[in-house]
Enzyme design. Structure first.
Site, PDB file in Angstrom:
ATOM      1  CE  LYS A  47      38.647  11.908  62.459  1.00 33.29           C
ATOM      2  NZ  LYS A  47      40.065  12.045  62.238  1.00 33.29           N
ATOM      3  CG  ASP A  83      42.113   9.748  60.022  1.00 31.55           C
ATOM      4  OD1 ASP A  83      42.178  10.567  59.076  1.00 31.55           O
ATOM      5  OD2 ASP A  83      41.348   9.896  60.990  1.00 31.55           O
TER       6      ASP A  83
HETATM    7  P1  NAP Z   1      40.121  13.599  69.691  1.00 29.40           P
HETATM    8  O1  NAP Z   1      39.625  12.208  69.418  1.00 29.40           O
HETATM    9  O2  NAP Z   1      39.190  14.602  70.263  1.00 29.40           O
HETATM   10  O3  NAP Z   1      41.427  13.450  70.639  1.00 29.40           O
HETATM   11  C1  NAP Z   1      42.070  14.591  71.111  1.00 29.40           C
HETATM   12  C2  NAP Z   1      43.366  14.198  71.801  1.00 29.40           C
HETATM   13  O4  NAP Z   1      44.057  15.411  72.181  1.00 29.40           O
HETATM   14  C3  NAP Z   1      43.184  13.398  73.096  1.00 29.40           C
HETATM   15  O5  NAP Z   1      44.285  12.542  73.269  1.00 29.40           O
HETATM   16  C4  NAP Z   1      43.175  14.503  74.164  1.00 29.40           C
HETATM   17  O6  NAP Z   1      43.589  14.040  75.438  1.00 29.40           O
HETATM   18  C5  NAP Z   1      44.235  15.431  73.602  1.00 29.40           C
HETATM   19  N1  NAP Z   1      44.081  16.818  74.049  1.00 29.40           N
HETATM   20  C6  NAP Z   1      43.105  17.697  73.668  1.00 29.40           C
HETATM   21  N2  NAP Z   1      43.302  18.895  74.260  1.00 29.40           N
HETATM   22  C7  NAP Z   1      44.426  18.762  75.035  1.00 29.40           C
HETATM   23  C8  NAP Z   1      45.147  19.649  75.891  1.00 29.40           C
HETATM   24  N3  NAP Z   1      44.750  20.926  76.073  1.00 29.40           N
HETATM   25  N4  NAP Z   1      46.262  19.187  76.494  1.00 29.40           N
HETATM   26  C9  NAP Z   1      46.673  17.903  76.308  1.00 29.40           C
HETATM   27  N5  NAP Z   1      46.031  17.022  75.510  1.00 29.40           N
HETATM   28  C10 NAP Z   1      44.914  17.449  74.882  1.00 29.40           C
HETATM   29  O7  NAP Z   1      40.682  14.280  68.345  1.00 29.40           O
HETATM   30  P2  NAP Z   1      41.358  13.562  67.094  1.00 29.40           P
HETATM   31  O8  NAP Z   1      40.334  13.303  66.057  1.00 29.40           O
HETATM   32  O9  NAP Z   1      42.179  12.440  67.600  1.00 29.40           O
HETATM   33  O10 NAP Z   1      42.288  14.755  66.533  1.00 29.40           O
HETATM   34  C11 NAP Z   1      43.469  15.144  67.224  1.00 29.40           C
HETATM   35  C12 NAP Z   1      44.287  16.106  66.357  1.00 29.40           C
HETATM   36  O11 NAP Z   1      44.697  15.447  65.156  1.00 29.40           O
HETATM   37  C13 NAP Z   1      43.528  17.352  65.919  1.00 29.40           C
HETATM   38  O12 NAP Z   1      44.402  18.447  65.948  1.00 29.40           O
HETATM   39  C14 NAP Z   1      43.134  17.044  64.483  1.00 29.40           C
HETATM   40  O13 NAP Z   1      42.995  18.204  63.687  1.00 29.40           O
HETATM   41  C15 NAP Z   1      44.337  16.245  64.039  1.00 29.40           C
HETATM   42  N6  NAP Z   1      44.028  15.337  62.913  1.00 29.40           N
HETATM   43  C16 NAP Z   1      44.639  15.569  61.740  1.00 29.40           C
HETATM   44  C17 NAP Z   1      44.399  14.724  60.675  1.00 29.40           C
HETATM   45  C18 NAP Z   1      45.088  14.964  59.371  1.00 29.40           C
HETATM   46  O14 NAP Z   1      44.659  14.406  58.366  1.00 29.40           O
HETATM   47  N7  NAP Z   1      46.144  15.738  59.367  1.00 29.40           N
HETATM   48  C19 NAP Z   1      43.509  13.643  60.801  1.00 29.40           C
HETATM   49  C20 NAP Z   1      42.911  13.445  62.036  1.00 29.40           C
HETATM   50  C21 NAP Z   1      43.165  14.308  63.089  1.00 29.40           C
HETATM   51  P3  NAP Z   1      42.534  13.442  76.513  1.00 29.40           P
HETATM   52  O15 NAP Z   1      42.391  11.967  76.187  1.00 29.40           O
HETATM   53  O16 NAP Z   1      43.192  13.707  77.797  1.00 29.40           O
HETATM   54  O17 NAP Z   1      41.244  14.199  76.332  1.00 29.40           O
END
Ligand code: NAP
Length: 257
Positions: A47, A83
């Site tokens: 993204k 989002d």
């Molecule tokens: P992203 O940009 O890859 O960010 C991931 C986030 O999770 C970062 O803050 C990362 O921390 C943290 N993280 C990942 N693994 C971790 C772990 N093992 N322990 C602690 N923190 C961890 O992903 P994103 O696009 O923001 O998505 C994040 C979540 O939101 C996903 O589950 C996704 O499915 C969900 N989501 C849902 C919707 C919806 O419409 N419902 C929309 C968007 C996203 P670091 O900075 O330390 O790496």
């Protein structure tokens, strides 16, 4: 979800999932310029990486610093972010009015940026962010500073901030199927005293965090309503039509089940 919407409105269009490794992202984005392509969604982990690859950014994508929707306007690619509005729409389903609320957001990735931007623009009284990598949280706070103040929580500050919050949002991947599934992003025994907990994760439908919060009598919502509302807005961007959100919700529920 999108296929159900196309079918419901009798549109001869298809929605396909492409698994794109980072080194092929540029070529995948270039392919979206083809005449027959309406656009695309962009998800983990692309993204933010897709931002410099599109030709124009909407005000929301620019503010959030992440693109989840690409619209092909005659070969010109517009990056947009649904989002933030999808998250706010889902809060109305909960229901929770973010105006004046004290919120804690877990995570600092693309989804967290959209959630923080949404809460600031909807009038939240305070927004605090906690993230595994502190530098990413500090960067998020600095980049969204034009829209309001974001406090970055040190790990030791998290429990008190969560206990006093009206809304806690998990926008990390912790709890998601295949990523620390069964784990909570909060320390054991730490939950808000009142208010609501939203987990953006939608698979599984009930994460450890939501199970703990529901057991403590808190109102909970998983990521499905946001998924559907952000998708409905993407659909409208591509087609110019009002999305059949009920059909999209039913299709998403049945696929996830
Ligand atoms: P992203 O940009 O890859 O960010 C991931 C986030 O999770 C970062 O803050 C990362 O921390 C943290 N993280 C990942 N693994 C971790 C772990 N093992 N322990 C602690 N923190 C961890 O992903 P994103 O696009 O923001 O998505 C994040 C979540 O939101 C996903 O589950 C996704 O499915 C969900 N989501 C849902 C919707 C919806 O419409 N419902 C929309 C968007 C996203 P670091 O900075 O330390 O790496």
């Amino acid at each position: 979800m999108h296929s159900a919407a196309f079918a419901q409105l009798g549109l001869a269009a298809e929605y396909r999932a492409w698994g794109v490794p980072p080194e092929k992202l540029r070529a995948a984005v270039t392919a979206l310029r083809a005449e027959h392509v309406l656009g695309a969604n962009v998800t983990i982990p692309h993204k933010q990486a897709v931002v410099p690859l599109v030709d124009e950014l909407s005000a929301e994508a620019l503010a959030v610093g992440a693109v989840n929707t690409v619209i092909n306007r005659g070969g010109v690619l517009v990056g947009h972010n649904t989002d933030a509005s999808g998250f706010l729409h889902a809060l109305t389903d909960l229901p929770l009015d973010p105006d004046g609320c004290d919120a804690v957001v877990l995570g600092a990735g693309g989804a967290a940026r959209a959630v923080v931007y949404a809460l600031l623009t909807a009038g939240a009284r305070s927004v605090a962010v906690s993230n595994r990598t502190a530098g990413n949280a500090r960067r998020l706070a600095a980049e969204l500073a034009a829209h309001g103040r974001v406090r970055v929580l040190a790990p030791a500050e998290l429990p008190a901030a969560v206990r006093g919050a009206d809304l806690v949002v998990n926008s990390t991947s912790v709890g998601m199927a295949g990523v620390a599934e069964g784990e909570s992003p909060l320390p054991a025994g730490v939950l808000p005293k009142r208010g609501a907990v939203v987990d953006l994760v939608y698979r599984p439908a009930r994460t450890r965090l939501l199970a703990d919060a529901a057991a403590a009598g808190l109102r909970v919502q998983n990521g499905l309503p946001m998924l559907v509302w952000q998708g409905a807005e993407s659909f409208s961007c591509w087609t110019g039509l009002e999305a059949p959100a009920d059909a999209m919700l039913r299709a998403a529920e049945s696929q996830l089940a």
